[in-house]
Scaffold this motif. Structure first.
Motif, PDB file in Angstrom:
ATOM      1  N   PRO A 263       0.837  -1.214   0.000  1.00 33.64           N
ATOM      2  CA  PRO A 263       0.000   0.000   0.000  1.00 33.64           C
ATOM      3  C   PRO A 263       0.864   1.254   0.000  1.00 33.64           C
ATOM      4  CG  PRO A 263      -0.823  -1.596   1.580  1.00 33.64           C
ATOM      5  CD  PRO A 263       0.508  -2.129   1.110  1.00 33.64           C
ATOM      6  N   GLY A 264       0.483   2.216  -0.843  1.00 34.47           N
ATOM      7  CA  GLY A 264       1.227   3.460  -0.927  1.00 34.47           C
ATOM      8  C   GLY A 264       2.432   3.423  -1.835  1.00 34.47           C
ATOM      9  N   SER A 265       2.713   2.268  -2.418  1.00 32.87           N
ATOM     10  CA  SER A 265       3.879   2.138  -3.286  1.00 32.87           C
ATOM     11  C   SER A 265       3.551   2.541  -4.722  1.00 32.87           C
ATOM     12  CB  SER A 265       4.379   0.697  -3.278  1.00 32.87           C
ATOM     13  OG  SER A 265       3.427  -0.158  -3.903  1.00 32.87           O
ATOM     14  N   LEU A 266       4.593   2.655  -5.514  1.00 29.19           N
ATOM     15  CA  LEU A 266       4.406   2.940  -6.937  1.00 29.19           C
ATOM     16  C   LEU A 266       3.538   1.868  -7.586  1.00 29.19           C
ATOM     17  CD1 LEU A 266       5.298   4.809  -9.320  1.00 29.19           C
ATOM     18  CD2 LEU A 266       7.135   3.144  -9.724  1.00 29.19           C
ATOM     19  N   GLY A 267       3.770   0.609  -7.232  1.00 22.35           N
ATOM     20  CA  GLY A 267       2.973  -0.474  -7.801  1.00 22.35           C
ATOM     21  C   GLY A 267       1.502  -0.354  -7.472  1.00 22.35           C
ATOM     22  N   ALA A 268       1.205   0.078  -6.237  1.00 19.60           N
ATOM     23  CA  ALA A 268      -0.196   0.251  -5.851  1.00 19.60           C
ATOM     24  C   ALA A 268      -0.841   1.393  -6.628  1.00 19.60           C
ATOM     25  CB  ALA A 268      -0.288   0.516  -4.350  1.00 19.60           C
ATOM     26  N   ILE A 269      -0.093   2.456  -6.858  1.00 16.75           N
ATOM     27  CA  ILE A 269      -0.607   3.602  -7.619  1.00 16.75           C
ATOM     28  C   ILE A 269      -0.945   3.185  -9.045  1.00 16.75           C
ATOM     29  CG2 ILE A 269      -0.003   5.870  -8.561  1.00 16.75           C
ATOM     30  CD1 ILE A 269       1.851   6.151  -6.038  1.00 16.75           C
ATOM     31  N   VAL A 270      -0.015   2.486  -9.685  1.00 13.08           N
ATOM     32  CA  VAL A 270      -0.219   2.069 -11.072  1.00 13.08           C
ATOM     33  C   VAL A 270      -1.340   1.038 -11.152  1.00 13.08           C
ATOM     34  CG1 VAL A 270       0.839   0.922 -13.061  1.00 13.08           C
ATOM     35  CG2 VAL A 270       2.143   2.616 -11.746  1.00 13.08           C
ATOM     36  N   ARG A 271      -1.390   0.133 -10.203  1.00 11.89           N
ATOM     37  CA  ARG A 271      -2.427  -0.904 -10.232  1.00 11.89           C
ATOM     38  C   ARG A 271      -3.822  -0.292 -10.161  1.00 11.89           C
ATOM     39  NH1 ARG A 271      -2.846  -5.712  -5.799  1.00 11.89           N
ATOM     40  NH2 ARG A 271      -3.263  -3.925  -4.455  1.00 11.89           N
TER      41      ARG A 271
END
Length: 225
Positions: free
Chosen positions: A130-138
């Motif tokens: 949560p809060g990571s770049l991956g979460a943003i893109v997902r």
């Protein structure tokens, strides 16, 4: 230009052991499923968005509305016929005690870069922090997929390739080159490697990739342009 299956492999291309929740600037490329031209067309060097392309653009900037630690700028994003390029700034909303998140969103750093450091928290496709770049893109991919499939009545259809490309922006020289690439992307469509009718390599893209390789010699990280 023939497709290279290794360019869009399904394994994670994030750098193992890096903390993608840390403040920093990230250059992102997301490509449509099978490079289908879903979002409009290039006419006389300008991108003409269709309704799907406009949805994608709207949803990109909505990201900064729902996530106070994300900053996005209009001159750092482009929707192309079959992909998008953008710069995502993850900012430290607690830097001033967390009292003025809105001000921090308006004042994203432009010359100071925070390079993510190695961390025990690795990001994998099945474990998005949560809060990571991956979460943003997902979330961006999920919301755009849902909206587009609702509009065209294709529930469950793929809109994006499973993964995405990212590169940590480490200095102002790289930032300026990437901004130029984003702004000029429609003009350079005939040179774009995501264009099935690409005629020859893009010298600007080659320059940026060479810059990435040089940076990675000192700070190894994944990414592609």
């Amino acid at each position: 230009m023939p497709d290279d299956p290794d360019r869009h492999h399904r394994r994670s291309i994030r750098l193992k052991g890096y903390d993608y929740t840390q403040p920093g600037a990230y250059f992102i490329t997301i490509v449509t499923y099978e490079r289908m031209p879903l979002f409009g067309e290039i006419v006389n060097g300008e991108m003409r968005l269709n309704e799907y392309g406009q949805m994608v653009r709207d949803e990109w900037f909505q990201t900064a509305v729902v996530r106070p630690y994300v900053v996005l700028h209009p001159d750092e994003f482009v929707v192309m016929p079959n992909h998008v390029h953008g710069i995502i700034w993850i900012v430290d909303t607690d830097a001033d005690g967390g009292d003025d998140v809105g001000a921090q969103r308006r004042c994203a750093p432009t010359t100071t870069f925070h390079v993510p450091m190695p961390s025990a928290r690795g990001v994998t496709p099945n474990n998005v922090i949560p809060g990571s770049l991956g979460a943003i893109v997902r979330l961006f991919k999920s919301m755009t997929t849902r909206r587009i499939n609702l509009l065209r009545n294709t529930p469950g259809a793929a809109v994006w390739q499973r993964n995405y490309y990212e590169h940590i922006i480490r200095h102002e020289r790289a930032l300026n080159a990437i901004r130029r690439y984003i702004l000029e992307n429609p003009l350079r469509w005939h040179l774009d490697r995501e264009n099935p009718a690409c005629t020859e390599p893009d010298p600007l893209a080659q320059t940026i990739r060479a810059m990435f390789r040089q940076d990675d010699a000192y700070h190894p990280a994944g990414g592609a342009l």
